[in-house]
Design an enzyme around this catalytic site. Structure first.
Site, short mmCIF file in Angstrom:
data_model
loop_
_atom_site.label_atom_id
_atom_site.label_comp_id
_atom_site.label_asym_id
_atom_site.label_seq_id
_atom_site.Cartn_x
_atom_site.Cartn_y
_atom_site.Cartn_z
CG ASP A 153 -2.12 0.84 1.12
OD1 ASP A 153 -2.14 1.73 0.27
OD2 ASP A 153 -3.07 0.62 1.90
N GLY A 203 -4.75 3.10 -8.46
CA GLY A 203 -4.89 3.31 -9.89
C GLY A 203 -4.07 4.45 -10.44
CG ASP A 224 -9.52 2.97 -0.11
OD1 ASP A 224 -8.78 2.21 -0.74
OD2 ASP A 224 -9.13 3.67 0.85
#
Length: 403
Positions: A153, A203, A224
């Site tokens: 992440d 993205g 999200d």
């Protein structure tokens, strides 16, 4: 985890025999994610409170609920498992996870696989130790523990590295980001262990164009998800045009499933699950497993719908056309079969003004014999047939011999 809160055609034959993992050339790790990964992630339900006990119980529930038999095999720990690094740089777990190797062994003993979470920055989204400067060390540690899946992440890497090294230069920042994911991709590959590499960077900079080359098996395509129909539908719409980038071993990821979460209606849960299957998306549940209602279990374990998602051809569905708030999507399947989804994205269509199916726009001619995957009944699709469909519900049909 919340932000800020090409393979050869020959591989397809192997996929049919080996499911999510296929044997690669001698000396290289087995190929992973030959179909979209299926499993469960801790964040949506447990968030920062997740513990070793919770993961063991979740593994037990995946088996007991029939989810394992339906194909869910990954039990993924999200953020907040991390402790501190010692003098050698080795990252230790915190008190909630006293022995990660023993936990991995337990999950494996259930016939399941285990995933973990980190990021390329100094800190994770939750403020715990991440992998910056320790990529090779952490990758080896994951392999030693028996980890099968890594969600990586971006989070603190944005202000700590990207913006600091290239202020006001977005293109340069994107290059720095790609280099960070490349570094961890190489580190995972160097371990020799087959580990699914999941890129979670929302993205940014079209990861579908560059993630496969660095070993990425799936990449987030948007920000999200949350358990509201408008957000789920917004994410669905952003997948249109991305079908050409997916195939065995590399998948678009529109984020985790919200099936069974929030106040989604049964129709919305069905549609969400159906469209993620049409997208060949990873199916990573995140609901409350111990208190899962039977109707939610029935959605998550619908093997006909899962078969669409896991189809060995690996083709993502595309939107054929829309008529007001009704959309029609198709997905080509192995053996020449076709899946057709008619989605009522907005209000209901009643008998007074029903939706009429245009088979010509789907490249079909004459009556089509298929199966309604939610009722299990045979259905015949005819040109201009009227379809009454409730708000946010879906008609999902598999046609084995389209014409």
């Amino acid at each position: 985890m919340r932000f800020l809160a090409s393979l050869s055609v020959a591989v397809l034959a192997l996929t049919a025999l080996t499911g999510p993992m296929a044997i690669s050339q001698e000396g290289a790790p087995p190929q992973v994610a030959m179909t979209p990964p299926m499993g469960w992630n801790s964040w949506n339900y447990f968030a920062e409170k997740v513990t070793d006990k919770d993961i063991r119980a979740s593994a037990d529930q995946i088996v007991a609920s029939g989810m394992k038999d339906a194909g869910y095999i990954y039990v993924n720990i999200d953020d907040t498992w991390e402790g501190t690094r010692d003098a050698t740089g080795l990252l230790h777990t915190n008190d909630k996870f006293p022995d990660m190797k023993a936990l991995a062994d337990y999950v494996h003993s259930k016939g399941l696989k285990i995933g973990i979470y980190s990021g390329p920055g100094n800190k994770t989204c939750g403020g715990f130790a991440a992998s910056l400067g320790h990529e090779e060390q952490d990758a080896k540690m994951y392999a030693d523990w028996g980890i099968d899946y890594l969600k990586y992440d971006l989070c603190s890497f944005i202000p700590d590295v990207m913006e600091k090294q290239a202020p006001h230069d977005k293109a340069a920042q994107m290059k720095i980001m790609i280099a960070a994911y490349t570094k961890m991709g190489k580190a995972l590959q160097a371990t020799g262990r087959p580990i699914v590499f999941s890129l979670c960077q929302y993205g940014w900079d079209a990861p579908w164009e560059w993630a496969p080359a660095l070993g990425g098996n799936l990449w987030r395509t948007t920000g999200d998800i949350d358990p509201h129909w408008d957000r789920i539908y917004a994410i669905l719409e952003q997948q249109d045009g991305l079908a050409k980038y997916v195939g065995p071993g590399h998948w678009n990821d529109p984020d985790m499933l919200e099936v069974g979460n929030g106040e989604l209606t049964l129709a919305e849960n069905r549609s969400h699950f159906s469209m993620w299957a049409m997208l060949a998306a990873p199916l990573l549940a995140g609901n409350d497993l111990p208190h899962m209602k039977p109707e939610i279990n029935a959605i998550l374990t619908n093997k006909d719908v899962i078969a669409i998602d896991q189809d060995a051809l690996g083709k993502q569905g595309t939107r054929a056309y829309s008529d007001g708030e009704v959309e029609v999507w198709t997905r080509h399947l192995s053996g020449g079969a076709l899946a057709v989804a008619v989605l009522a994205a907005g209000d209901s269509r009643y008998a007074t003004h029903p939706f009429h199916l245009d088979l010509a726009k789907l490249g079909l001619n004459g009556p089509q014999e298929g199966k309604d995957l939610w009722t299990g009944k045979a259905v015949t699709l005819t040109d201009q047939m009227p379809i009454e469909i409730a708000s946010h519900d879906i008609l999902l049909v598999r046609i084995d011999a389209p014409k």
